[in-house]
Each structure stands twice: as C-alpha cells, then as structure tokens.
Design a protein around this motif. Structure first.
Motif, PDB file in Angstrom:
ATOM      1  N   LEU A 179       0.829  -1.203   0.000  1.00 13.60           N
ATOM      2  CA  LEU A 179       0.000   0.000   0.000  1.00 13.60           C
ATOM      3  C   LEU A 179       0.868   1.260   0.000  1.00 13.60           C
ATOM      4  O   LEU A 179       0.557   2.248  -0.674  1.00 13.60           O
ATOM      5  CB  LEU A 179      -0.908  -0.029   1.231  1.00 13.60           C
ATOM      6  CG  LEU A 179      -2.181   0.787   1.136  1.00 13.60           C
ATOM      7  CD1 LEU A 179      -2.998   0.382  -0.070  1.00 13.60           C
ATOM      8  CD2 LEU A 179      -3.025   0.585   2.393  1.00 13.60           C
ATOM      9  N   ILE A 237       0.753   4.326  -2.589  1.00 15.75           N
ATOM     10  CA  ILE A 237       0.599   5.722  -2.178  1.00 15.75           C
ATOM     11  C   ILE A 237       1.735   6.577  -2.731  1.00 15.75           C
ATOM     12  O   ILE A 237       1.511   7.660  -3.282  1.00 15.75           O
ATOM     13  CB  ILE A 237       0.541   5.824  -0.633  1.00 15.75           C
ATOM     14  CG1 ILE A 237      -0.791   5.253  -0.131  1.00 15.75           C
ATOM     15  CG2 ILE A 237       0.727   7.261  -0.161  1.00 15.75           C
ATOM     16  CD1 ILE A 237      -0.889   5.100   1.375  1.00 15.75           C
ATOM     17  N   LYS A 284       1.273   7.148  -6.440  1.00 16.27           N
ATOM     18  CA  LYS A 284       0.179   8.094  -6.685  1.00 16.27           C
ATOM     19  C   LYS A 284       0.661   9.527  -6.480  1.00 16.27           C
ATOM     20  O   LYS A 284       0.413  10.407  -7.300  1.00 16.27           O
ATOM     21  CB  LYS A 284      -0.967   7.818  -5.698  1.00 16.27           C
ATOM     22  CG  LYS A 284      -1.939   6.803  -6.208  1.00 16.27           C
ATOM     23  CD  LYS A 284      -3.189   7.518  -6.659  1.00 16.27           C
ATOM     24  CE  LYS A 284      -4.207   6.512  -7.159  1.00 16.27           C
ATOM     25  NZ  LYS A 284      -5.204   7.057  -8.014  1.00 16.27           N
ATOM     26  N   LEU A 286      -4.865  11.904  -3.104  1.00 18.92           N
ATOM     27  CA  LEU A 286      -5.196  10.670  -2.400  1.00 18.92           C
ATOM     28  C   LEU A 286      -6.528  10.823  -1.697  1.00 18.92           C
ATOM     29  O   LEU A 286      -6.778  11.833  -1.050  1.00 18.92           O
ATOM     30  CB  LEU A 286      -4.141  10.390  -1.340  1.00 18.92           C
ATOM     31  CG  LEU A 286      -2.793   9.850  -1.795  1.00 18.92           C
ATOM     32  CD1 LEU A 286      -1.859   9.831  -0.601  1.00 18.92           C
ATOM     33  CD2 LEU A 286      -2.930   8.463  -2.388  1.00 18.92           C
ATOM     34  N   ILE A 346      -8.067   4.657  -2.423  1.00 17.87           N
ATOM     35  CA  ILE A 346      -7.314   3.535  -1.862  1.00 17.87           C
ATOM     36  C   ILE A 346      -8.182   2.282  -1.833  1.00 17.87           C
ATOM     37  O   ILE A 346      -7.714   1.182  -2.114  1.00 17.87           O
ATOM     38  CB  ILE A 346      -6.756   3.903  -0.471  1.00 17.87           C
ATOM     39  CG1 ILE A 346      -5.579   4.851  -0.692  1.00 17.87           C
ATOM     40  CG2 ILE A 346      -6.341   2.672   0.317  1.00 17.87           C
ATOM     41  CD1 ILE A 346      -5.009   5.490   0.515  1.00 17.87           C
ATOM     42  N   SER A 391      -7.873   0.578  -5.006  1.00 24.31           N
ATOM     43  CA  SER A 391      -6.500   0.263  -5.425  1.00 24.31           C
ATOM     44  C   SER A 391      -6.325  -1.195  -5.804  1.00 24.31           C
ATOM     45  O   SER A 391      -5.393  -1.559  -6.499  1.00 24.31           O
ATOM     46  CB  SER A 391      -5.530   0.592  -4.291  1.00 24.31           C
ATOM     47  OG  SER A 391      -5.784  -0.252  -3.179  1.00 24.31           O
ATOM     48  N   PHE A 417      -8.223  -1.093   4.903  1.00 21.47           N
ATOM     49  CA  PHE A 417      -7.341   0.062   5.065  1.00 21.47           C
ATOM     50  C   PHE A 417      -7.404   0.575   6.509  1.00 21.47           C
ATOM     51  O   PHE A 417      -6.380   0.867   7.122  1.00 21.47           O
ATOM     52  CB  PHE A 417      -7.762   1.144   4.069  1.00 21.47           C
ATOM     53  CG  PHE A 417      -6.879   2.368   4.056  1.00 21.47           C
ATOM     54  CD1 PHE A 417      -5.492   2.248   4.125  1.00 21.47           C
ATOM     55  CD2 PHE A 417      -7.432   3.630   3.952  1.00 21.47           C
ATOM     56  CE1 PHE A 417      -4.675   3.382   4.105  1.00 21.47           C
ATOM     57  CE2 PHE A 417      -6.632   4.758   3.932  1.00 21.47           C
ATOM     58  CZ  PHE A 417      -5.250   4.636   4.010  1.00 21.47           C
ATOM     59  N   LEU A 452      -5.606   7.600   6.542  1.00 19.90           N
ATOM     60  CA  LEU A 452      -4.973   8.337   5.447  1.00 19.90           C
ATOM     61  C   LEU A 452      -3.781   9.146   5.971  1.00 19.90           C
ATOM     62  O   LEU A 452      -2.729   9.213   5.336  1.00 19.90           O
ATOM     63  CB  LEU A 452      -6.011   9.255   4.779  1.00 19.90           C
ATOM     64  CG  LEU A 452      -5.690   9.711   3.361  1.00 19.90           C
ATOM     65  CD1 LEU A 452      -5.451   8.520   2.435  1.00 19.90           C
ATOM     66  CD2 LEU A 452      -6.823  10.563   2.805  1.00 19.90           C
ATOM     67  N   THR A 488       0.113   8.100   4.992  1.00 20.82           N
ATOM     68  CA  THR A 488       0.948   9.040   4.239  1.00 20.82           C
ATOM     69  C   THR A 488       2.194   9.400   5.036  1.00 20.82           C
ATOM     70  O   THR A 488       3.272   9.539   4.467  1.00 20.82           O
ATOM     71  CB  THR A 488       0.171  10.322   3.881  1.00 20.82           C
ATOM     72  OG1 THR A 488      -0.520  10.791   5.041  1.00 20.82           O
ATOM     73  CG2 THR A 488      -0.810  10.088   2.769  1.00 20.82           C
ATOM     74  N   SER A 534       4.487   6.630   4.683  1.00 20.34           N
ATOM     75  CA  SER A 534       4.961   6.521   3.296  1.00 20.34           C
ATOM     76  C   SER A 534       5.938   7.631   2.931  1.00 20.34           C
ATOM     77  O   SER A 534       6.467   7.662   1.824  1.00 20.34           O
ATOM     78  CB  SER A 534       3.780   6.569   2.326  1.00 20.34           C
ATOM     79  OG  SER A 534       2.868   5.545   2.616  1.00 20.34           O
TER      80      SER A 534
END
Lengths: 167, 103
Positions: free
Chosen positions: B48, B52, B55, B62, B67, B70, B78, B87, B91, B94
């Motif tokens: 995932l 991210i 994207k 996003l 998601i 996805s 998620f 979210l 992020t 990520s």
C-alpha cells in the motif's frame, strides 16, 4: 493549534433532517471526515433526511432549482426560478451536480454509507419519522444499525469532547 | 524546520512529522515512523505504501475512496492496516506530504 489547553474532539453526532443533495452530503462529508480522523461518529437521519438511507431514494436525491438563491448557471449567470420549474430541469441540474462531485472522488450516497461504516461510523434512523413516512427497517440501507427514538440517540451522545451537529 | 533521526537517517520533517523530502524515504525509515505510530509493517502495508508513493509521485490526489479501489485493500481493510486516522498515518509512514483531502 495555538491554544494548548484544547483537547481533541472524541465523538461527533450528526443529525440530518433534510433530503436535498447539499444537506445529505454535508452530513456525509462531515461524518466520513470524522471517521477518517479516528473520531467516533454517529449519524442520525430523520424527516426528509431519511431519503439518504432509504434504498429506493438514496441515489436519486435532488437539489432545489426553485427557491434556491444560490443556484446559478454554469459560468455564474443567474438561474431564473421560472426555469427551475420546468419538468426535468431539477433532475438534470441534480445529475450534473452529482457528476461534478464524482470528478472530485465524492461517491454516490450508497457508496458513501459503505465508506462511513467501513471505518466504524454508525448510522441510525429516527423512529418517529419512520412511522410518519410509513417506512419499515427493510426499506432502509443495510448500513443502518438501528431505528431509534431521539432519546436513545441522545443517550449515545454523552462523554467528554462530544459534539452534536445539526445539518 | 524540524529534523528527526530515524533508522540512522537525519530526516527533514514538518511539525506534524511528515517528511518534507519524499526521496529521503527508505523501507527502514517507513518502519521507524510506523513504530512511532505503534505499527509493525507487514507486506500488505508495504504494498500500500508503494501504491501511495506512486500516486503522489504522479501528482494525483489521495482519497480513502481511491485507496479502496486500489485493488490492494478495501476500505475496511485500510482502516484495519492503519487504525485510527488511516490516510494521515499511511501518508506519514509513506514519507509523502500530509494529504489535503476531505474524502
């Protein structure tokens, strides 16, 4: 952010009593937004707001083209009320609005309810309004957790840092 | 601007702990941030995270809905992978900027 004494919101209870696109989406965006932040979320639909959770109606919501002073043509020109009265205009305008929202990844109502409940948000229907509109639990989306009296709902809205919002 | 030392890397972060420079991210950095958030990353998380990062690199916004589509996890999944505020957490781990998304 500046006030260090502030403590974060823990629970949001939103009451939706109207069935136009903007009223229902205000509820859904705020409700889903709270779920996204990890805030406990409870949505209560009553009166015309029940359309948002009634299987037959939920994906056919309209926005008012008559009596809506903020309604404008694409491009910003005024939208004459008399035009809004013509058959099909309200449906067309509403469909256009939904299309514009879809471009921003705003889902249709049924999918939005999916999103809210997938994140742990809870959806309730008002018993009194259900009786009034002769609706049964089977008429409602499967995402509706229960049919409640307003007293039952208030009973769920206790606790520190809880807010009740009426749209 | 704040800095943070994770996995031996001095990271340039915002006040909220988001990386200012996504290129500073490595798997180890991701695991380090996740640990701070109380998460142990699995292969599914990394899958995932890659989605991210791609994207964001592609300049796309996003959303939780995105998601969910996805093909990696559904929305419920998620929320289970990144409990609480998925979210934001995802992020941050990520190494991409905090998402400006309402949905």
């Amino acid at each position: 952010m500046e006030n260090k004494n502030e403590t974060p919101l823990k629970k949001v209870c939103i009451i939706c009593a109207k069935g136009s696109i903007e009223d229902v989406y205000a509820t859904l965006v705020m409700g889903n937004g709270a779920v996204m932040e990890g805030i406990e979320t409870k949505l209560f639909f009553t009166f015309f707001g029940l359309d948002a959770i009634t299987k037959k109606q939920m994906n056919k919501l309209h926005t008012a083209t008559v009596g809506n002073p903020a309604m404008r043509m694409p491009g910003g020109l005024p939208f004459p009320s008399i035009m809004g009265m013509l058959p099909g205009v309200e449906a067309g305008v509403s469909a256009m609005m939904m299309k514009e929202m879809d471009k921003l990844d705003i889902p249709p109502v049924d999918e939005f309810l999916d999103m809210v409940t997938a994140g742990g948000g809870e959806i309730y229907a008002c018993k009194l309004a259900m009786d009034m509109f002769k609706l049964e639990k089977e008429d409602l989306s499967e995402h509706v957790k229960d049919v409640l009296t307003i007293g039952d709902f208030y009973g769920m809205c206790g606790g520190e840092n809880t807010q009740i919002i009426f749209t | 601007m704040a800095t943070k030392n994770i996995a031996g890397v001095i990271l340039d972060v915002t006040d909220e702990g988001y990386l200012n420079d996504p290129s500073q991210w490595t798997k180890e950095v991701g695991a380090g941030i996740a640990k701070e958030e109380g998460l142990e990353l699995t292969d599914k998380h990394y899958e995932l995270i890659e989605f991210i990062r791609n994207k964001v690199e592609g300049g796309e916004g996003l959303t939780i809905r995105g998601i969910g589509k996805s093909g990696i996890v559904d929305i419920k999944g998620f929320y289970q992978l990144f409990p609480g505020a998925p979210l934001k957490k995802a992020t941050k781990i990520s190494g991409v900027p905090k998402p400006a998304s309402c949905i």
